[in-house]
Motif scaffolding. Structure first.
Motif, PDB file in Angstrom:
ATOM      1  N   ALA A  64       0.832  -1.221   0.000  1.00 33.90           N
ATOM      2  CA  ALA A  64       0.000   0.000   0.000  1.00 33.90           C
ATOM      3  C   ALA A  64       0.862   1.265   0.000  1.00 33.90           C
ATOM      4  O   ALA A  64       0.409   2.325  -0.453  1.00 33.90           O
ATOM      5  CB  ALA A  64      -0.932   0.000   1.210  1.00 33.90           C
ATOM      6  N   GLN A  65       2.092   1.165   0.486  1.00 32.08           N
ATOM      7  CA  GLN A  65       2.988   2.333   0.564  1.00 32.08           C
ATOM      8  C   GLN A  65       3.872   2.481  -0.674  1.00 32.08           C
ATOM      9  O   GLN A  65       4.607   3.461  -0.782  1.00 32.08           O
ATOM     10  CB  GLN A  65       3.865   2.231   1.816  1.00 32.08           C
ATOM     11  N   GLU A  66       3.797   1.526  -1.579  1.00 31.22           N
ATOM     12  CA  GLU A  66       4.663   1.544  -2.760  1.00 31.22           C
ATOM     13  C   GLU A  66       4.563   2.825  -3.592  1.00 31.22           C
ATOM     14  O   GLU A  66       5.588   3.320  -4.053  1.00 31.22           O
ATOM     15  CB  GLU A  66       4.428   0.316  -3.639  1.00 31.22           C
ATOM     16  N   PRO A  67       3.362   3.397  -3.835  1.00 26.79           N
ATOM     17  CA  PRO A  67       3.323   4.631  -4.634  1.00 26.79           C
ATOM     18  C   PRO A  67       4.145   5.773  -4.004  1.00 26.79           C
ATOM     19  O   PRO A  67       4.911   6.443  -4.699  1.00 26.79           O
ATOM     20  CB  PRO A  67       1.832   4.991  -4.693  1.00 26.79           C
ATOM     21  N   GLN A  68       4.006   5.957  -2.680  1.00 30.62           N
ATOM     22  CA  GLN A  68       4.792   7.000  -2.005  1.00 30.62           C
ATOM     23  C   GLN A  68       6.274   6.623  -2.007  1.00 30.62           C
ATOM     24  O   GLN A  68       7.143   7.482  -2.179  1.00 30.62           O
ATOM     25  CB  GLN A  68       4.318   7.195  -0.556  1.00 30.62           C
ATOM     26  N   TRP A  69       6.563   5.347  -1.805  1.00 28.81           N
ATOM     27  CA  TRP A  69       7.948   4.884  -1.821  1.00 28.81           C
ATOM     28  C   TRP A  69       8.589   5.127  -3.184  1.00 28.81           C
ATOM     29  O   TRP A  69       9.722   5.602  -3.267  1.00 28.81           O
ATOM     30  CB  TRP A  69       8.050   3.403  -1.460  1.00 28.81           C
ATOM     31  N   ASN A  70       7.873   4.776  -4.257  1.00 30.83           N
ATOM     32  CA  ASN A  70       8.423   4.921  -5.607  1.00 30.83           C
ATOM     33  C   ASN A  70       8.731   6.382  -5.923  1.00 30.83           C
ATOM     34  O   ASN A  70       9.755   6.682  -6.548  1.00 30.83           O
ATOM     35  CB  ASN A  70       7.478   4.321  -6.643  1.00 30.83           C
ATOM     36  N   ALA A  71       7.869   7.295  -5.479  1.00 34.47           N
ATOM     37  CA  ALA A  71       8.134   8.725  -5.693  1.00 34.47           C
ATOM     38  C   ALA A  71       9.415   9.135  -4.953  1.00 34.47           C
ATOM     39  O   ALA A  71      10.262   9.858  -5.505  1.00 34.47           O
ATOM     40  CB  ALA A  71       6.941   9.557  -5.225  1.00 34.47           C
ATOM     41  N   PHE A  72       9.566   8.675  -3.727  1.00 32.58           N
ATOM     42  CA  PHE A  72      10.750   8.973  -2.934  1.00 32.58           C
ATOM     43  C   PHE A  72      12.003   8.376  -3.581  1.00 32.58           C
ATOM     44  O   PHE A  72      13.031   9.053  -3.730  1.00 32.58           O
ATOM     45  CB  PHE A  72      10.551   8.412  -1.519  1.00 32.58           C
ATOM     46  N   ALA A  73      11.928   7.115  -3.998  1.00 30.21           N
ATOM     47  CA  ALA A  73      13.070   6.446  -4.623  1.00 30.21           C
ATOM     48  C   ALA A  73      13.468   7.134  -5.926  1.00 30.21           C
ATOM     49  O   ALA A  73      14.663   7.257  -6.229  1.00 30.21           O
ATOM     50  CB  ALA A  73      12.746   4.964  -4.862  1.00 30.21           C
ATOM     51  N   VAL A  75      13.196  10.299  -6.596  1.00 33.13           N
ATOM     52  CA  VAL A  75      13.931  11.515  -6.236  1.00 33.13           C
ATOM     53  C   VAL A  75      15.350  11.156  -5.816  1.00 33.13           C
ATOM     54  O   VAL A  75      16.310  11.841  -6.188  1.00 33.13           O
ATOM     55  CB  VAL A  75      13.194  12.314  -5.135  1.00 33.13           C
ATOM     56  N   MET A  76      15.497  10.060  -5.068  1.00 34.32           N
ATOM     57  CA  MET A  76      16.844   9.617  -4.680  1.00 34.32           C
ATOM     58  C   MET A  76      17.691   9.343  -5.923  1.00 34.32           C
ATOM     59  O   MET A  76      18.859   9.746  -5.980  1.00 34.32           O
ATOM     60  CB  MET A  76      16.773   8.346  -3.840  1.00 34.32           C
ATOM     61  N   ARG A  77      17.104   8.662  -6.897  1.00 32.58           N
ATOM     62  CA  ARG A  77      17.834   8.353  -8.130  1.00 32.58           C
ATOM     63  C   ARG A  77      18.238   9.640  -8.860  1.00 32.58           C
ATOM     64  O   ARG A  77      19.374   9.775  -9.316  1.00 32.58           O
ATOM     65  CB  ARG A  77      16.979   7.489  -9.038  1.00 32.58           C
ATOM     66  N   GLY A  78      17.298  10.554  -8.990  1.00 30.09           N
ATOM     67  CA  GLY A  78      17.588  11.816  -9.673  1.00 30.09           C
ATOM     68  C   GLY A  78      18.667  12.613  -8.959  1.00 30.09           C
ATOM     69  O   GLY A  78      19.583  13.154  -9.591  1.00 30.09           O
ATOM     70  N   LEU A 119      13.794  15.921  -1.856  1.00 31.66           N
ATOM     71  CA  LEU A 119      13.750  14.686  -1.091  1.00 31.66           C
ATOM     72  C   LEU A 119      12.805  14.799   0.106  1.00 31.66           C
ATOM     73  O   LEU A 119      12.016  13.890   0.375  1.00 31.66           O
ATOM     74  CB  LEU A 119      15.160  14.311  -0.630  1.00 31.66           C
ATOM     75  N   VAL A 120      12.869  15.910   0.807  1.00 29.98           N
ATOM     76  CA  VAL A 120      11.967  16.119   1.943  1.00 29.98           C
ATOM     77  C   VAL A 120      10.523  16.150   1.449  1.00 29.98           C
ATOM     78  O   VAL A 120       9.637  15.539   2.059  1.00 29.98           O
ATOM     79  CB  VAL A 120      12.323  17.413   2.705  1.00 29.98           C
ATOM     80  N   ASP A 121      10.292  16.849   0.346  1.00 32.74           N
ATOM     81  CA  ASP A 121       8.932  16.921  -0.207  1.00 32.74           C
ATOM     82  C   ASP A 121       8.414  15.535  -0.597  1.00 32.74           C
ATOM     83  O   ASP A 121       7.224  15.253  -0.455  1.00 32.74           O
ATOM     84  CB  ASP A 121       8.888  17.856  -1.416  1.00 32.74           C
ATOM     85  N   ALA A 122       9.289  14.659  -1.079  1.00 36.30           N
ATOM     86  CA  ALA A 122       8.882  13.310  -1.456  1.00 36.30           C
ATOM     87  C   ALA A 122       8.765  12.396  -0.235  1.00 36.30           C
ATOM     88  O   ALA A 122       7.943  11.472  -0.223  1.00 36.30           O
ATOM     89  CB  ALA A 122       9.873  12.714  -2.454  1.00 36.30           C
TER      90      ALA A 122
END
Length: 175
Positions: A64-73, A75-78, A119-122
């Motif tokens: 269930a947390q994957e969508p928020q996780w993917n957005a965060f990840a 940003v980490m990649r970028g 990153l904080v925003d994500a």
């Protein structure tokens, strides 16, 4: 909580750059070309992906947390890609003046600050989606000395050193 988010963002944003910047400086132009080869880039990307996988596991991210996780990840990649490119440019620069060196450092610092904000925003929506147990895991994971990057801090042009121990309390730090 804001302090935790800042520590998290700092650790994660710079983690890929630390791994990239700590590589030995090539001795020749041919070695320099090899260092910016697809293999070196793949190694940097692997380091970022390793950190993403580590955090995913540590935080016990649910489906269930994957969508928020993917957005965060993402940003980490970028951020990792941006910082890796800036550090490669800094390492490749030879015969730079003191002014040029300071400009390179300023560009890296600005990219770091911009990346931290992203990153904080994500991370904020991800953190809000975490269970109380996961929040505790996140707080502990990112409050460790040195954060996720393992206690290493970049000191410019490929030099890496140990992080100095933090003061015992915020009251001990005087402006």
């Amino acid at each position: 909580m804001k302090k935790t988010l800042v520590l998290l963002a700092s650790a994660v944003a710079m983690s890929g750059a630390f791994a990239q910047a700590s590589a030995p400086v090539p001795a020749s132009p041919a070695a320099s070309a090899a260092a910016s080869s697809p293999a070196a880039k793949a190694g940097h990307e692997r380091n970022v992906e390793d950190r993403i996988a580590y955090l995913h596991s540590q935080l016990k991210i649910t489906a269930a947390q994957e969508p928020q996780w993917n957005a965060f990840a993402d940003v980490m990649r970028g951020n990792g890609q941006t910082m890796g490119q800036l550090f490669q440019q800094r390492k490749a620069a030879t015969n730079v003046t003191a002014v040029d060196d300071m400009k390179q450092y300023a560009a890296i610092s600005q990219a770091h600050a911009d990346g931290m904000k992203k990153l904080v925003d994500a991370f904020d929506p991800l953190y809000n989606s975490l269970s109380p147990e996961q929040k505790k895991l996140a707080d502990v994971t990112f409050h460790q000395p040195g954060g996720v990057e393992g206690g290493r801090r970049h000191h410019g042009k490929g030099k890496v050193g140990k992080v100095a121990p933090a003061p015992a309390s915020d009251a001990a730090v005087k402006p």
